[in-house]
Design a protein around this motif. Structure first.
Motif, PDB file in Angstrom:
ATOM      1  N   GLY A  56       7.704   3.684  -3.810  1.00 28.08           N
ATOM      2  CA  GLY A  56       6.607   4.569  -3.422  1.00 28.08           C
ATOM      3  C   GLY A  56       5.249   4.013  -3.802  1.00 28.08           C
ATOM      4  O   GLY A  56       4.302   4.045  -3.006  1.00 28.08           O
TER       5      GLY A  56
ATOM      6  N   TYR B  90       2.489   2.798  -0.923  1.00 25.78           N
ATOM      7  CA  TYR B  90       1.203   3.516  -0.889  1.00 25.78           C
ATOM      8  C   TYR B  90       0.426   3.154  -2.154  1.00 25.78           C
ATOM      9  O   TYR B  90       0.425   3.889  -3.137  1.00 25.78           O
TER      10      TYR B  90
ATOM     11  N   LYS C 257      -4.245  12.200  -2.005  1.00 21.79           N
ATOM     12  CA  LYS C 257      -3.445  12.014  -0.795  1.00 21.79           C
ATOM     13  C   LYS C 257      -2.514  10.807  -0.932  1.00 21.79           C
ATOM     14  O   LYS C 257      -1.373  10.831  -0.473  1.00 21.79           O
ATOM     15  N   ILE C 258      -3.035   9.749  -1.572  1.00 22.95           N
ATOM     16  CA  ILE C 258      -2.203   8.553  -1.798  1.00 22.95           C
ATOM     17  C   ILE C 258      -1.056   8.889  -2.732  1.00 22.95           C
ATOM     18  O   ILE C 258       0.110   8.541  -2.475  1.00 22.95           O
TER      19      ILE C 258
ATOM     20  N   ARG D 169       1.580  10.892  -1.023  1.00 21.57           N
ATOM     21  CA  ARG D 169       2.487  10.073  -0.201  1.00 21.57           C
ATOM     22  C   ARG D 169       3.535   9.399  -1.079  1.00 21.57           C
ATOM     23  O   ARG D 169       4.711   9.307  -0.699  1.00 21.57           O
ATOM     24  N   GLN D 170       3.108   8.900  -2.245  1.00 20.70           N
ATOM     25  CA  GLN D 170       4.066   8.285  -3.169  1.00 20.70           C
ATOM     26  C   GLN D 170       5.129   9.302  -3.594  1.00 20.70           C
ATOM     27  O   GLN D 170       6.325   9.006  -3.593  1.00 20.70           O
TER      28      GLN D 170
ATOM     29  N   SER E 154       5.932  12.081  -2.047  1.00 19.06           N
ATOM     30  CA  SER E 154       6.722  12.557  -0.903  1.00 19.06           C
ATOM     31  C   SER E 154       7.897  11.624  -0.638  1.00 19.06           C
ATOM     32  O   SER E 154       8.967  12.065  -0.216  1.00 19.06           O
ATOM     33  N   PHE E 155       7.698  10.335  -0.909  1.00 20.00           N
ATOM     34  CA  PHE E 155       8.802   9.379  -0.750  1.00 20.00           C
ATOM     35  C   PHE E 155       9.915   9.705  -1.741  1.00 20.00           C
ATOM     36  O   PHE E 155      11.094   9.725  -1.391  1.00 20.00           O
TER      37      PHE E 155
END
Length: 483
Positions: free
Chosen positions: A272, A276, A354-355, A358-359, A361-362
């Motif tokens: 992750g 990102y 947001k970054i 994303r990490q 969310s993975f």
């Protein structure tokens, strides 16, 4: 009733056979001792951290109120502190709390990050890894389940008793569910006393005065850990039933445990972060400073941006100097500068978050392949020791900081004269009674519904895994062979 009676007989027989092995007593005692140690260390950590936070929050407030008559803008730069108290469930789930700071210094024109984490003062215990009740429940008890259940069916196949059981009218479904209940009964000997101790500690920490929100969190914490452990009971029986020998079943189960609790969690975090990539702290702060400088320097009277504001004010009030304005010009400019710098900081922070989202969310997506990650995320969320709780604290502190700075600026606008004092005059100040206008900071942890909304993927993942395994039991009951 007859079917249930058969399954209970199988469970009782299995439980009795498990305790014929002397090793199980040693392992059970060892895990029980770890649970007691985890409860004690969690209690001590909670009391120590909250007493420290309360002490310094109180001292910070007293220092703020004891300030003498002063220019309000100097008070904004004098600053204040925001401390984060631990929630009662953090006694059982430390989560990321030891690695995140629990105090933020709040001052005008500058947004600071949290400091004073336990990792910052790391001792040998923290470097080794703190032992919490959640860690024992999520990592060690599944290993105990696998140790107890690896030969639950495979051993019956090896010594030939499996064919005898099936020939006596016992179905595969009864046998599998009976073995699951047998393993669960062994694990409950540790789980139930742990829950009783857990609830007593939880009630004591809150002086037996509990809110509905905390009660729901506690019930969810207990309920999902029970479901999680049942998942491993079912997995142990299914692997044992599909293995020709106990040795193969044990190797398979240990491999599953290593993948779920050790390999996948660390691998997903690394992947992750690689996919990102987030900017460094130096880069993040540098980008903010560059954008602020583009907007102008509120402390520089000749700055182009703020000179334009001054000219527009002079035209609007039809005066030829800021000294003739009906309010304090410097306070007005500081208010504008604080608004601009805060907006820029929040914009950059949102991009950074947001970054990180994303990490994360993975990692959450991988929970559909790994119930341990799902349980860990949900456990940290319920105890407010997860990453989202840390960010929530930062946002609450920033909101308080911005309100503090703007309140001081408003006092300057209202009470401080535009006339500059002479070399022998007293500096322009306001009375110290105004400092009490600013309320003390209090951190409010996220509510249970907000936690569930954040961790909905984890909740769905755990439930899907349990449903899948019970479906697999039904399928296995139709396809398994005695040989």
């Amino acid at each position: 009733m007859k079917l249930l009676h058969t399954e209970l007989l199988i469970a009782r027989h299995f439980k009795n056979s498990v305790f014929k092995n002397q090793a199980i007593y040693i392992i059970t005692f060892f895990i029980g001792a770890l649970l007691l140690f985890a409860a004690f260390s969690g209690w001590d950590n909670y009391k120590s951290q909250n007493e420290t936070s309360e002490k310094y929050q109180h001292e910070s407030r007293e220092d703020w109120l004891k300030n003498p008559d002063k220019n309000p803008h100097r008070m904004a730069h004098y600053g204040n502190f925001a401390f984060r108290k631990s929630t009662s469930l953090s006694v059982f789930e430390f989560g990321m709390e030891p690695f995140f700071g629990n105090a933020i210094f709040l001052e005008a024109h500058k947004q600071n990050t949290a400091n004073f984490s336990e990792a910052g003062f790391s001792n040998s215990m923290l470097r080794f890894g703190e032992i919490s009740i959640a860690m024992v429940l999520q990592v060690l008890l599944p290993l105990l389940i696998f140790f107890v259940g690896f030969n639950s069916v495979a051993y019956e196949r090896e010594n030939g008793t499996l064919k005898i059981l099936l020939s006596q009218g016992i179905s595969w479904k009864q046998l599998l569910f009976g073995k699951v209940l047998g393993i669960a009964s062994v694990v409950m000997l540790l789980f139930i006393p742990t829950i009783i101790v857990l609830v007593l500690i939880w009630l004591t920490l809150q002086n037996f005065s509990i809110s509905a929100d905390e009660t729901i969190k506690m019930l969810l914490f207990i309920g999902f850990h029970f479901i999680y452990l049942m998942f491993f009971c079912v997995a142990a029986v299914l692997i044992s039933a599909s293995s020709k020998t106990s040795k193969k079943a044990l190797v398979s189960l240990i491999g599953i445990w290593l993948i779920f609790t050790i390999i996948l969690p660390r691998t997903t975090q690394a992947i992750g972060a690689y996919l990102y990539e987030a900017p460094s702290k130096i880069q993040f702060n540098s980008d903010i400073e560059k954008d602020i400088l583009k907007q102008g320097d509120s402390h520089n009277p000749n700055d182009v941006h703020y000179k334009a504001i001054k000219d527009s004010l002079l035209r609007a009030y039809k005066v030829d100097s800021v000294q003739k304005l009906p309010f304090n010009y410097s306070g007005f400019i500081m208010t504008e500068g604080e608004k601009i710098s805060s907006n820029i900081y929040n914009k950059h922070l949102e991009e950074l978050l947001k970054i990180y989202a994303r990490q994360n969310s993975f990692s959450k997506a991988v929970s559909f392949f790994n119930p341990y990650i799902a349980m860990k995320n949900l456990s940290m969320g319920l105890s407010n020791t997860d990453y989202d709780s840390y960010i929530d604290f930062q946002k609450q502190a920033e909101k308080y900081r911005y309100g503090m700075a703007q309140k001081m600026n408003a006092l300057q606008v209202k009470y401080i004269s535009n006339k500059k004092p002479g070399p022998n005059d007293k500096p322009l100040t306001i009375g110290r009674e105004h400092w009490a206008d600013l309320e003390e900071f209090h951190y409010e942890p996220k509510g249970v519904w907000e936690v569930l909304k954040t961790e909905i993927v984890s909740v769905i993942s755990i439930l899907l895994w349990v449903i899948l395994l019970f479906v697999l039991i039904r399928i296995a009951a139709k396809n398994l062979k005695a040989i």
